[in-house]
Design a protein around this motif. Structure first.
Motif, mmCIF file in Angstrom:
data_model
loop_
_atom_site.group_PDB
_atom_site.id
_atom_site.type_symbol
_atom_site.label_atom_id
_atom_site.label_comp_id
_atom_site.label_asym_id
_atom_site.label_seq_id
_atom_site.Cartn_x
_atom_site.Cartn_y
_atom_site.Cartn_z
ATOM 1 N N GLY A 342 0.817 -1.205 0.000
ATOM 2 C CA GLY A 342 0.000 0.000 0.000
ATOM 3 C C GLY A 342 0.854 1.259 0.000
ATOM 4 O O GLY A 342 1.867 1.341 0.704
ATOM 5 N N GLY A 343 0.451 2.239 -0.794
ATOM 6 C CA GLY A 343 1.235 3.464 -0.909
ATOM 7 C C GLY A 343 1.410 4.195 0.399
ATOM 8 O O GLY A 343 2.416 4.892 0.609
ATOM 9 N N GLU A 344 0.456 4.049 1.328
ATOM 10 C CA GLU A 344 0.573 4.735 2.614
ATOM 11 C C GLU A 344 1.750 4.227 3.429
ATOM 12 O O GLU A 344 2.218 4.915 4.347
ATOM 13 N N ALA A 345 2.253 3.029 3.113
ATOM 14 C CA ALA A 345 3.403 2.480 3.832
ATOM 15 C C ALA A 345 4.661 3.304 3.607
ATOM 16 O O ALA A 345 5.604 3.239 4.407
ATOM 17 N N GLU A 346 4.688 4.080 2.513
ATOM 18 C CA GLU A 346 5.895 4.819 2.169
ATOM 19 C C GLU A 346 6.076 6.094 2.988
ATOM 20 O O GLU A 346 7.114 6.747 2.874
ATOM 21 N N TYR A 347 5.095 6.446 3.808
ATOM 22 C CA TYR A 347 5.207 7.669 4.605
ATOM 23 C C TYR A 347 5.430 7.284 6.059
ATOM 24 O O TYR A 347 4.511 6.871 6.768
ATOM 25 N N VAL A 348 6.660 7.383 6.488
ATOM 26 C CA VAL A 348 7.087 6.955 7.813
ATOM 27 C C VAL A 348 7.696 8.151 8.531
ATOM 28 O O VAL A 348 8.731 8.682 8.112
ATOM 29 N N ASP A 349 7.025 8.582 9.609
ATOM 30 C CA ASP A 349 7.498 9.746 10.342
ATOM 31 C C ASP A 349 7.628 10.911 9.351
ATOM 32 O O ASP A 349 6.681 11.224 8.646
ATOM 33 N N ALA A 350 8.796 11.535 9.239
ATOM 34 C CA ALA A 350 8.968 12.676 8.323
ATOM 35 C C ALA A 350 9.614 12.260 7.011
ATOM 36 O O ALA A 350 10.095 13.113 6.260
ATOM 37 N N TYR A 351 9.619 10.964 6.702
ATOM 38 C CA TYR A 351 10.387 10.460 5.568
ATOM 39 C C TYR A 351 9.480 9.767 4.541
ATOM 40 O O TYR A 351 8.493 9.121 4.892
ATOM 41 N N HIS A 352 9.879 9.918 3.273
ATOM 42 C CA HIS A 352 9.267 9.144 2.193
ATOM 43 C C HIS A 352 10.186 7.960 1.942
ATOM 44 O O HIS A 352 11.333 8.128 1.524
ATOM 45 N N VAL A 353 9.685 6.757 2.206
ATOM 46 C CA VAL A 353 10.514 5.555 2.195
ATOM 47 C C VAL A 353 10.186 4.709 0.971
ATOM 48 O O VAL A 353 9.021 4.427 0.684
ATOM 49 N N ARG A 354 11.220 4.310 0.264
ATOM 50 C CA ARG A 354 11.092 3.414 -0.879
ATOM 51 C C ARG A 354 11.634 2.037 -0.483
ATOM 52 O O ARG A 354 12.799 1.910 -0.112
ATOM 53 N N PHE A 355 10.776 1.030 -0.600
ATOM 54 C CA PHE A 355 11.144 -0.323 -0.151
ATOM 55 C C PHE A 355 11.731 -1.109 -1.318
ATOM 56 O O PHE A 355 11.122 -2.034 -1.863
ATOM 57 N N TYR A 356 12.947 -0.749 -1.678
ATOM 58 C CA TYR A 356 13.605 -1.337 -2.848
ATOM 59 C C TYR A 356 13.767 -2.847 -2.726
ATOM 60 O O TYR A 356 13.602 -3.585 -3.701
ATOM 61 N N GLY A 357 14.143 -3.338 -1.562
ATOM 62 C CA GLY A 357 14.517 -4.732 -1.426
ATOM 63 C C GLY A 357 13.374 -5.719 -1.555
ATOM 64 O O GLY A 357 13.614 -6.913 -1.753
ATOM 65 N N LEU A 358 12.115 -5.263 -1.442
ATOM 66 C CA LEU A 358 10.985 -6.188 -1.518
ATOM 67 C C LEU A 358 10.732 -6.658 -2.943
ATOM 68 O O LEU A 358 10.225 -7.761 -3.163
ATOM 69 N N GLY A 359 11.012 -5.826 -3.924
ATOM 70 C CA GLY A 359 10.750 -6.218 -5.298
ATOM 71 C C GLY A 359 9.271 -6.326 -5.609
ATOM 72 O O GLY A 359 8.881 -7.041 -6.549
ATOM 73 N N LEU A 360 8.417 -5.608 -4.865
ATOM 74 C CA LEU A 360 6.979 -5.653 -5.055
ATOM 75 C C LEU A 360 6.454 -4.299 -5.529
ATOM 76 O O LEU A 360 7.023 -3.255 -5.178
ATOM 77 N N PRO A 361 5.370 -4.267 -6.298
ATOM 78 C CA PRO A 361 4.810 -2.980 -6.724
ATOM 79 C C PRO A 361 4.170 -2.247 -5.545
ATOM 80 O O PRO A 361 3.782 -2.860 -4.544
ATOM 81 N N THR A 362 4.075 -0.953 -5.670
ATOM 82 C CA THR A 362 3.429 -0.105 -4.663
ATOM 83 C C THR A 362 2.238 0.585 -5.303
ATOM 84 O O THR A 362 2.331 1.069 -6.441
#
Length: 363
Positions: A342-362
């Motif tokens: 889910g796209g909301e997972a990318e907003y953590v605290d004050a950071y925009h996080v990209r989960f490169y290692g999962l290899g899954l679409p967002t």
């Protein structure tokens, strides 16, 4: 579903920081040193500026600090670094700042203590994340996790990084490190591991982000998801952040919520939402009665199915990943690209996080 997690700052047992100069003073001294473009005379300049002695050899130069946590190491440009530099002879200076017991909880606490001390002095890091199993210039990181926080600057950047025995303060020329990271976006499976979070701090102007990759098999998803979940509690503690990650499963019925992964200082919990007719218990899921540690995350009956995987060093990543993949396939997710973060997972605290290692679409 739980709300998005932010900071997880809670009192922890005091980390075993050993004798050394105060971290803020050391950080400021490193940032104030004239690195001379990281060219051949940098060793002399660094040692003179820091009051340390030169040691080691030409291919493995060190600066003798006299600290019990260890001597500083310079990394010369070699085969793996050459294509990413622009005239530099060295790509980093690593200074061990603490030692701790090898277990994940102790290492995470030591990193967290150092991070808190530096943040109080230097302000919020502009970048944070995990190097995963592939550190800068293809270095391997510790098994318990590979968190880092970074105060980006030009021409040099300061990073607090998980080292083999404890946290290390790393001074590096900014361009080679970022050039290496950007060029990993080849699209091949496992081209980039870990995750990368950036804030809206003006110092991040011009920061480039590589393309990601997509898992092509369920075995790849199992490996990448297992690696991610196994170290997530330790990294959450070390970084002082929490993760709230919904996963959706695309089936013939649409793409409903399938999993809710939440991780903070209380550990890793995963909720499962499956339709009637799917035997969640047979797939390995339990209820709140079997996993009381999840009671503070979700209500007693929503979701019905859940697991509490524990804190730093406790999750069995491979087993968890196998359970999630088996569940996704049981509900009708036909291919790896059908498991969506889910796209909301990318907003953590004050950071925009990209989960490169999962290899899954967002999405």
């Amino acid at each position: 579903m739980n709300e998005q997690r932010g900071s997880t700052e809670q009192p922890l047992a005091e980390a075993p920081i050993t004798d050394r100069p105060a971290l803020p003073d050391l950080a400021r001294r490193l940032l104030a040193v004239d690195t001379g473009g990281w060219r051949p005379d940098v060793v002399e300049a660094l040692s003179r500026g820091l009051g340390w002695e030169q040691g080691g050899s030409a291919d493995r130069p060190v600066l003798v600090t006299g600290h019990s946590s260890g001597d500083a190491r310079l990394r010369p440009v070699g085969t793996y670094e050459q294509r990413y530099v622009g005239g530099e002879s060295y790509v980093e200076l690593s200074v061990p700042v603490a030692t701790a017991a090898p277990d994940a909880a102790a290492q995470a606490a030591a990193f967290r203590a150092a991070r808190e001390e530096l943040t109080s002095a230097l302000g919020r890091p502009s970048v944070l994340g995990s190097h995963g199993d592939m550190g800068p210039f293809y270095d391997s990181g510790p098994l318990w996790g590979a968190p880092f926080v970074r105060w980006r600057g030009m021409p040099d950047t300061l990073e607090l990084r998980a080292g083999k025995s404890g946290p290390e303060l790393v001074l590096q020329p900014t361009d080679p490190a970022e050039n290496w990271f950007w060029r990993q976006g080849s699209g091949e499976e496992h081209a980039i591991s870990g995750y990368f979070g950036s804030s809206n701090d003006p110092v991040n102007a011009g920061l480039g982000f590589p393309g990601g990759w997509r898992a092509r098999s369920w075995e790849t998803v199992t490996r990448s998801l297992g690696d991610f979940l196994e170290t997530l509690p330790a990294e959450a503690v070390a970084l002082g952040i929490g993760f709230g990650m919904p996963f959706y499963g695309r089936t013939s019925e649409g793409a409903p919520l399938l999993f809710d992964v939440t991780c903070d200082s209380d550990g890793l919990s995963i909720g499962c939402f499956v339709p009637d007719g799917v035997d969640a218990a047979a797939l390995g899921w339990g209820t709140v009665a079997e996993h009381p540690g999840t009671a503070s995350v979700w209500r007693d009956d929503d979701p019905v199915w859940r697991v509490h995987a524990g804190g730093p060093g406790e999750p069995k990543g491979r087993a968890l990943a196998e359970m999630l993949v088996a569940t996704a396939r049981a509900v009708g997710v036909g291919e790896p690209t059908g498991l969506i973060v889910g796209g909301e997972a990318e907003y953590v605290d004050a950071y925009h996080v990209r989960f490169y290692g999962l290899g899954l679409p967002t999405g």
